[in-house]
Design an enzyme around this catalytic site. Structure first.
Site, PDB file in Angstrom:
ATOM      1  N   GLY A 107      63.870  -5.245  10.901  1.00  0.00           N
ATOM      2  CA  GLY A 107      62.866  -4.571  11.731  1.00  0.00           C
ATOM      3  C   GLY A 107      63.491  -3.789  12.870  1.00  0.00           C
ATOM      4  N   ASP A 108      62.741  -3.637  13.937  1.00  0.00           N
ATOM      5  CA  ASP A 108      63.204  -2.814  15.060  1.00  0.00           C
ATOM      6  C   ASP A 108      64.513  -3.273  15.686  1.00  0.00           C
ATOM      7  OD1 ASP A 108      61.321  -0.919  15.024  1.00  0.00           O
ATOM      8  OD2 ASP A 108      59.933  -1.988  16.336  1.00  0.00           O
ATOM      9  N   THR A 130      59.773  -6.179   7.090  1.00  0.00           N
ATOM     10  CA  THR A 130      59.102  -7.217   7.876  1.00  0.00           C
ATOM     11  C   THR A 130      57.691  -7.374   7.317  1.00  0.00           C
ATOM     12  OG1 THR A 130      57.897  -7.598   9.948  1.00  0.00           O
ATOM     13  CG2 THR A 130      58.836  -5.413   9.682  1.00  0.00           C
ATOM     14  N   ASP A 132      55.154  -7.891   8.825  1.00  0.00           N
ATOM     15  CA  ASP A 132      54.127  -7.413   9.776  1.00  0.00           C
ATOM     16  C   ASP A 132      53.711  -5.955   9.568  1.00  0.00           C
ATOM     17  OD1 ASP A 132      54.334  -9.885  10.870  1.00  0.00           O
ATOM     18  OD2 ASP A 132      55.397  -9.260  12.678  1.00  0.00           O
ATOM     19  N   ARG A 159      37.857 -20.304   1.254  1.00  0.00           N
ATOM     20  CA  ARG A 159      36.481 -19.857   0.984  1.00  0.00           C
ATOM     21  C   ARG A 159      35.764 -20.838   0.044  1.00  0.00           C
ATOM     22  NH1 ARG A 159      33.314 -15.174   0.536  1.00  0.00           N
ATOM     23  NH2 ARG A 159      34.885 -13.780   1.370  1.00  0.00           N
ATOM     24  N   ALA A 191      36.359 -10.668   4.920  1.00  0.00           N
ATOM     25  CA  ALA A 191      36.141 -11.343   6.208  1.00  0.00           C
ATOM     26  C   ALA A 191      34.893 -10.826   6.911  1.00  0.00           C
ATOM     27  CB  ALA A 191      37.357 -11.141   7.103  1.00  0.00           C
ATOM     28  N   GLN A 258      53.509 -17.415   5.159  1.00  0.00           N
ATOM     29  CA  GLN A 258      53.363 -15.976   4.886  1.00  0.00           C
ATOM     30  C   GLN A 258      54.703 -15.271   4.690  1.00  0.00           C
ATOM     31  OE1 GLN A 258      50.093 -14.375   7.844  1.00  0.00           O
ATOM     32  NE2 GLN A 258      50.926 -16.285   8.605  1.00  0.00           N
TER      33      GLN A 258
END
Ligand code: F6P
Length: 356
Positions: A107-108, A130, A132, A159, A191, A258
């Site tokens: 990432g950054d 990433t 994200d 659910r 959602a 995740q």
């Protein structure tokens, strides 16, 4: 690929891991080796570069990892590399190991490291990875799709049980830098509400909407919250929703589940294409670039511009800093930021219309 004289090219993964880093590592290695250059696998990101923790790779070293999550090169967040001394040590290791260029996946923070190394004479190219999807200069970061599919699977299970018991589940997903995971998973799980700091949120309006749906016999409710709402937000909201709607409400933080798992087709495909592009550019004598997905096309962008744009987009620049950006760059940043914001809000708008 044009063949410039590289003795060895280093490959590293740094920062938070993401599914797809392995197929990316594999593709870079194979592309380098097929060109007759040696490939050096640097373990633990910039930390391994400082500590001289690396290995010359063969084709077989990257066999059977295309389907594996995490990163076989391991990863680290290296504070020492942020110091001049740390960077000089890394440059020294490159010289000793005949590493003439590096492809850095992450990432950054990884990109800042790649820029700093390029400035010190080791040409680098960055590849965005990433879960994200929070690197503003690219439409897509490796790992996002796999993480989304994991969230969807998990929430589908929630659910089921919410429907049986007529409950609400408030689900917190990752994304400290942006709400893309919340936004995209939220729409895919149907959602009732997606909550992220980029989007205005009214608890009163949410309660009203839920009470209305309850009157219409809706039994299960899913609310997706981005981690970027800050510590404690999800717990407080869970309590408030239960108190104010009378619907039994639980919360679930999906956390690092995740970040793992076998990369999806999209992540294997994107990482292979980005890897190939990075190697190709390096052989063309180019560096200080990040690879990006621009509307589905794999392109590159100057690292410094990409890092500045990320700060600009996330509102991390002061007025004084903005005033110093060359007019041409600022104009481009404004255009890119507008497009990115509009795309984000459009997905949110769709969900707010089709959810209840
Ligand atoms: O990779 C990005 C990210 O997943 C963020 O969404 C999260 O806040 C962070 O990493 C957590 O990372 P770690 O626990 O590895 O410090």
């Amino acid at each position: 690929m044009a063949n410039q004289k590289f003795r060895r090219i280093g490959i590293l993964t740094s920062g938070g891991d993401a599914p797809g880093m392995n197929p990316c590592f594999r593709a870079i290695t194979r592309a380098i080796l097929s060109n007759g250059t040696e490939a050096m696998g640097i373990r633990r990101g910039y930390k391994g570069l400082i500590d001289n923790d690396m290995k010359l790779l063969t084709d077989r070293d990257v066999s059977n990892i295309i389907n594996i999550g995490g990163t076989s090169l391991y990863s680290d967040r290296c504070l020492e590399f942020k110091t001049e001394e740390g960077m000089q040590k890394a440059v020294q290791t490159c010289r000793e190991n005949k590493i003439d260029g590096i492809i850095a996946i992450g990432g950054d923070g990884t990109f800042r490291g790649a820029r700093d190394l390029t400035d010190r004479g080791i040409p680098c190219i960055g590849i965005p990875a990433t879960i994200d999807n929070d690197i503003s200069s690219t439409d897509y970061t490796i790992g996002f799709d796999t993480a989304l599919n994991t969230v969807v699977q998990m929430v589908d299970r929630l659910r089921d049980t919410c429907e049986s018991h007529a409950r609400c589940d408030v689900v917190e997903v990752m994304g400290n830098g942006s709400g893309y995971l919340a936004l995209h998973s939220g729409i895919a799980v149907g959602a009732t509400e997606i909550i992220s700091k980029e989007i205005p949120f009214s608890e009163d309006a949410l309660i009203e909407k839920m009470l209305e749906s309850k009157r219409n016999h809706k039994r299960n409710f899913i609310i997706v919250v981005s981690e970027n709402m800050g510590a404690g937000f999800t717990e407080t909201l869970t309590k408030n929703v239960q108190e104010r709607t009378g619907i039994e409400t639980r919360y679930a933080r999906l956390s690092h589940v995740q970040r793992g798992g076998s990369p999806t087709h999209k992540d294997r495909m994107t990482s292979s294409l980005m890897a190939f592009k990075a190697v190709e550019l390096l052989y063309e004598g180019k560096s200080n670039l990040v690879i990006r997905d621009n509307g589905g096309k794999i392109e590159s962008l100057d690292i410094s511009f990409a890092l500045d744009f990320d700060k600009y987009y996330k509102g991390k620049f002061t007025e004084e800093q903005i005033a110093k950006i060359p007019e041409k760059d600022l104009k481009l940043m404004e255009e890119m930021a507008k497009k990115r914001r509009e795309q984000f809000m459009e997905v949110y708008r769709v969900n707010s219309v089709i959810s209840n």
